[in-house]
Write a protein that holds these residues in place. Sequence first.
Motif, PDB file in Angstrom:
ATOM      1  N   GLN A 143       0.812  -1.207   0.000  1.00  0.00           N
ATOM      2  CA  GLN A 143       0.000   0.000   0.000  1.00  0.00           C
ATOM      3  C   GLN A 143       0.852   1.267   0.000  1.00  0.00           C
ATOM      4  O   GLN A 143       0.561   2.240  -0.674  1.00  0.00           O
ATOM      5  CB  GLN A 143      -0.939  -0.028   1.229  1.00  0.00           C
ATOM      6  N   TYR A 174      -2.973  -6.314  -4.920  1.00  0.00           N
ATOM      7  CA  TYR A 174      -2.660  -4.877  -4.911  1.00  0.00           C
ATOM      8  C   TYR A 174      -2.539  -4.313  -6.327  1.00  0.00           C
ATOM      9  O   TYR A 174      -2.831  -3.148  -6.558  1.00  0.00           O
ATOM     10  CB  TYR A 174      -1.393  -4.608  -4.105  1.00  0.00           C
ATOM     11  N   THR A 190      -5.615  -2.676  -7.522  1.00  0.00           N
ATOM     12  CA  THR A 190      -5.999  -1.329  -7.083  1.00  0.00           C
ATOM     13  C   THR A 190      -5.094  -0.261  -7.702  1.00  0.00           C
ATOM     14  O   THR A 190      -5.274   0.917  -7.449  1.00  0.00           O
ATOM     15  CB  THR A 190      -5.903  -1.201  -5.546  1.00  0.00           C
ATOM     16  N   ARG A 211      -5.606  -7.747   4.677  1.00  0.00           N
ATOM     17  CA  ARG A 211      -6.883  -7.305   4.105  1.00  0.00           C
ATOM     18  C   ARG A 211      -7.447  -8.275   3.075  1.00  0.00           C
ATOM     19  O   ARG A 211      -8.628  -8.239   2.768  1.00  0.00           O
ATOM     20  CB  ARG A 211      -6.709  -5.936   3.442  1.00  0.00           C
ATOM     21  N   PHE A 246     -11.518  -6.326  -3.716  1.00  0.00           N
ATOM     22  CA  PHE A 246     -10.485  -6.039  -2.729  1.00  0.00           C
ATOM     23  C   PHE A 246     -10.988  -5.022  -1.707  1.00  0.00           C
ATOM     24  O   PHE A 246     -10.713  -5.131  -0.516  1.00  0.00           O
ATOM     25  CB  PHE A 246      -9.218  -5.553  -3.427  1.00  0.00           C
ATOM     26  N   GLU A 247     -11.741  -4.036  -2.182  1.00  0.00           N
ATOM     27  CA  GLU A 247     -12.306  -3.043  -1.250  1.00  0.00           C
ATOM     28  C   GLU A 247     -13.305  -3.698  -0.297  1.00  0.00           C
ATOM     29  O   GLU A 247     -13.354  -3.377   0.890  1.00  0.00           O
ATOM     30  CB  GLU A 247     -12.973  -1.901  -2.025  1.00  0.00           C
ATOM     31  N   THR A 249     -11.295  -5.612   2.209  1.00  0.00           N
ATOM     32  CA  THR A 249     -10.620  -4.671   3.122  1.00  0.00           C
ATOM     33  C   THR A 249     -11.595  -4.106   4.145  1.00  0.00           C
ATOM     34  O   THR A 249     -11.292  -4.031   5.341  1.00  0.00           O
ATOM     35  CB  THR A 249      -9.991  -3.519   2.309  1.00  0.00           C
ATOM     36  N   ASN A 259     -11.159  -4.588   8.103  1.00  0.00           N
ATOM     37  CA  ASN A 259     -10.966  -3.430   8.990  1.00  0.00           C
ATOM     38  C   ASN A 259     -12.018  -3.409  10.097  1.00  0.00           C
ATOM     39  O   ASN A 259     -11.721  -3.121  11.255  1.00  0.00           O
ATOM     40  CB  ASN A 259     -11.040  -2.121   8.207  1.00  0.00           C
ATOM     41  N   TRP A 298      -7.876   2.580  19.397  1.00  0.00           N
ATOM     42  CA  TRP A 298      -7.608   3.529  18.328  1.00  0.00           C
ATOM     43  C   TRP A 298      -7.821   4.944  18.867  1.00  0.00           C
ATOM     44  O   TRP A 298      -8.785   5.196  19.577  1.00  0.00           O
ATOM     45  CB  TRP A 298      -8.534   3.284  17.139  1.00  0.00           C
ATOM     46  N   GLN A 330      -4.001   4.679   4.959  1.00  0.00           N
ATOM     47  CA  GLN A 330      -3.486   3.366   4.543  1.00  0.00           C
ATOM     48  C   GLN A 330      -4.584   2.486   3.965  1.00  0.00           C
ATOM     49  O   GLN A 330      -4.313   1.370   3.534  1.00  0.00           O
ATOM     50  CB  GLN A 330      -2.856   2.648   5.741  1.00  0.00           C
ATOM     51  N   ASP A 331      -5.817   2.988   3.994  1.00  0.00           N
ATOM     52  CA  ASP A 331      -6.920   2.204   3.444  1.00  0.00           C
ATOM     53  C   ASP A 331      -6.747   1.976   1.954  1.00  0.00           C
ATOM     54  O   ASP A 331      -5.947   2.638   1.303  1.00  0.00           O
ATOM     55  CB  ASP A 331      -8.239   2.952   3.680  1.00  0.00           C
ATOM     56  N   LEU A 332      -7.544   1.076   1.439  1.00  0.00           N
ATOM     57  CA  LEU A 332      -7.493   0.819  -0.009  1.00  0.00           C
ATOM     58  C   LEU A 332      -8.853   1.074  -0.634  1.00  0.00           C
ATOM     59  O   LEU A 332      -9.776   0.330  -0.355  1.00  0.00           O
ATOM     60  CB  LEU A 332      -7.090  -0.627  -0.259  1.00  0.00           C
ATOM     61  N   PRO A 333      -9.026   2.085  -1.419  1.00  0.00           N
ATOM     62  CA  PRO A 333      -8.075   3.161  -1.691  1.00  0.00           C
ATOM     63  C   PRO A 333      -7.993   4.077  -0.476  1.00  0.00           C
ATOM     64  O   PRO A 333      -8.894   4.046   0.369  1.00  0.00           O
ATOM     65  CB  PRO A 333      -8.704   3.878  -2.887  1.00  0.00           C
TER      66      PRO A 333
END
Lengths: 382, 566
Positions: A108, A134, A137, A209, A367-368, A371, A375, B240, B251-254
């Motif tokens: 990233q 990756y 993205t 992720r 991927f999003e 992620t 998260n 956090w 740092q997230d994607l995106p």
Amino acid sequence: MKNRNSLLLAGVTSLVTFTLLASLVVGCAKPTLTSPAPTRSASSSATAKTTSPVDSKPNKQAQLEAAAQKEGSVAYWASIAIDADKYLLKFKQRYPWLKVDVWQADNQLIIEKVRGEAAAGQYNADLMGMSSDYWSTFDTSLLADYEWANASYYPPDTFVRKSVMLAYVIPMGAAYNSKLVTGDKVPKAWEDMKDPKWKGKTAASLSSRDAPLMLAALWGSEGKLNWDKSFSFWRDVFKETKPRSVNLYTGPVKLLGAGEFELFVYSPANVPIKEKLDGGLPTDAVPFSPVPSKTTGFGILKNAPHPNAARLLADWLTSAEGATEFSEVMFYPSLHKSASARVDRAFKEKAMNLYLVNPSVFTAENFEKSTAFWNELMQANK
Amino acid sequence: MPAMKQGKHGTYILLALGSPLVILVVVPLFLLLLNSFRSVSTGQVGFALDRFTLHNYVAAYSNAGTWTMLTNSLVFAVGSTAGAFFLGGAMAFLVERTDIPFRRFTYGMMFVPLIIPGMLLAVAWVLLLSPHIGLINKVWMTMGANAPLLTAYSMPAMWFVQSTIGAPLTFVLIGSALRRMDSALEEAAITCGASKVKVATQITARLIMPAIAGVALLQFILALEALEVPLVLGLDSGLWVFSTNIMIAFQDLPPNYGLGFSYSVILILLTMCGLFIYQKVMKSADKYVVVTGKGYRPRIMSLGKLKALGVTYQVLFALVTIVLPLSVLVWASLLRNYQVPSSETISQVNLNNYVLVFARSDIVRMLVNTVILASVVAGGVVVLSLLLSWVIYRARIRGRAILDTLSFLPYTIPAIAMGIAYMVVFLSFKNPIYGTIWILVIAYVVRFLPYGTRFTHSGMTQVHKELEEAAKVSGASFWTMFLRVVVPLMKPTIIGCGLYLFILSVKIFSIAVFLSSPKSMVFSMQIYQLWQEGRFGVLGALAVIMIGSLGILAALGGPRMGKMLG
């Protein structure tokens, strides 16, 4: 006198502040902070080079080498560059006149730096190395199309357009401390990690992720991702074992080896084996089979300041010699038809079959989604 | 005479000094604010009046996690402030107002933690307090305990580590207030029969209340914007805070720029509120005036039977702020893979990591970058601060207060927000600075300008203008006067200030994390990357080398730096 003083003061203060900026602009145009490129003569390269590392078209190779030599250096930014000084040893011996500037960082971070520099009109990287998820993205308009010299040695579906060549396999499994977890206690299947007996003994990384996506691909069928099963599995693992969050990139396996936790629920399966063999750490891969695997590979930047040197390095990394070196040092299986390394034997001995996830599932959207889920899981995990 | 009156030349001076400050301080803040109301990705960040949205703020503050994060931030800041205050304040009282032994030694010792980067302290305490491999917990559990003494990944551990980082500054500031305090009221109380404890709590503490309140607020702000401890200890425990949320947003994607920007804006507002209260408190300090024109000496209290307790506190303080963190880093540097000390691991001790540090060209380049960066920043800030102080204190031109305000403004911006603001600026247009060491130089110079002017303002007020006037009467030009009178007289200030800024430049992480690149890798960022890769051995070796070098520098100029700070 007063007037002169004030004007002088005004002038000098402007000079100090404004020209601080201006001089920096001039200064930064020159790579003064990097040591100069080696100045070995062409003849020395001729003696060092015995055979072409590229598996085809020797004449083209000679032209490429000459052009790369003129460029003098290459900037290689990769998440897979941790031991680049070791796996590039033969490359450096072959091309002693080429300085290789390596930057190893999280995928990233590399993406953001390349994007940021492009936005600022700066281009410092030549060759990037990242994993397939990756690459999905990454804005491929920043990449150069390339006729990969060794393409014929690789399966036809390991390319992202003509820009990226995916050359190595990253098996994604789990890792355990072989001193603390022995015999029957070692999990045999993914589902075994949901057992509450692991509570307080496991860890998961913030940077994993892709974990939901990889298991969704493993448990999917006919090209469809099984998000429900994957999400449900990870929710259960977190609910039952409360894994400790680790905010590290490749560090968790070192902590695992030191005994900080017993089971690392999602990890490249090759890394704990490598640490055991090379570093003497009591770590091993949980012997899942099949092991969902993604790929990692290389892309040359469109505005690379050293495009020929980048091609030379990319070609070498995807050649039989480069693939073998890379696999031996990094412990990633290669997709090159004739490359063979101890990593292949290690997985064979453990009866771990690698299941190569179709690269087409690595879309930005998937991927999003993966992620966002990961998260959320990590943030809720206390 | 050097003083300059208002006129067009005064305006030139104001413009010459003021406009760069506006460009370097106000513009980044404005762009950060503007972009927090825009929906942008990497190529769209910058100055543009489009893509406006309130979504970033709505997303940030409609999320239940945000309120947990806000609570965590406040709890962390309050606990760390209390801890730093207890650790540093108690030591200041012992050293300045009691007959505790080794006072000079303790005074010098308090400056050692100042040179240790926060990132290294955080990493060291993970190696000491990890639940299973932490050295302290290992020893604790071999003594028969069933559970770790203190887990590194917990709020109490975060308080503790942040407190050890903040304690030296508290010591310096509280110590300074105690040293300058007239002890007449305390003596009067003792004459009236008050006990030692009553004098300390009812008289001494109340007299230095403004200093206590000021230091507490300062520590609170520093903890609120701290990144190192929450990043290394907090994320792993799910705790956090503002700074970690900002970093993770990027740092997230995106990368979620909008969210990161909106968090940054709120953090700036919180910091500004804190500093506003701080200034109010300090302004009301007049009613507590205890330093008069009358000669005085601070009263030294005899500890009597409590002396042993005081010495124990000194030893424990040295242990937790210096000895333990440095020892574990040295130990880590001697092993290939970090292991708890045992007969088996002792046989594996070697110096390979030190060899590796100097064999790796990227690390050598990083060290060169760091030295260049710290030197240029220290030099640049000292020169700018001297000029600013001279204009503010000597040149009688209207509007010079604006310069004072502008030079103080960066103090109100958390370092992490400043890093982001500069990232926004240099992503906005094509330029040769982004990705080089010079973007760090600019951001650091602006960030440390308030620190520099604090030193030089203080130094300038101690130099009477008679000497400058004498030089002028003797026919010296402005620059002759400035270079041959002002600068030599300010030499101790310049050395102390330069040294302090050099150390700060090596230590700071929150800006480097957003602005450093492969070509501009610096120490704090390299340490973070090594930590992420689990290369504790190389990290330890690098830490030992850097702390040793900074220690030598601090020893050479420490007394001057101490005088200036205190």
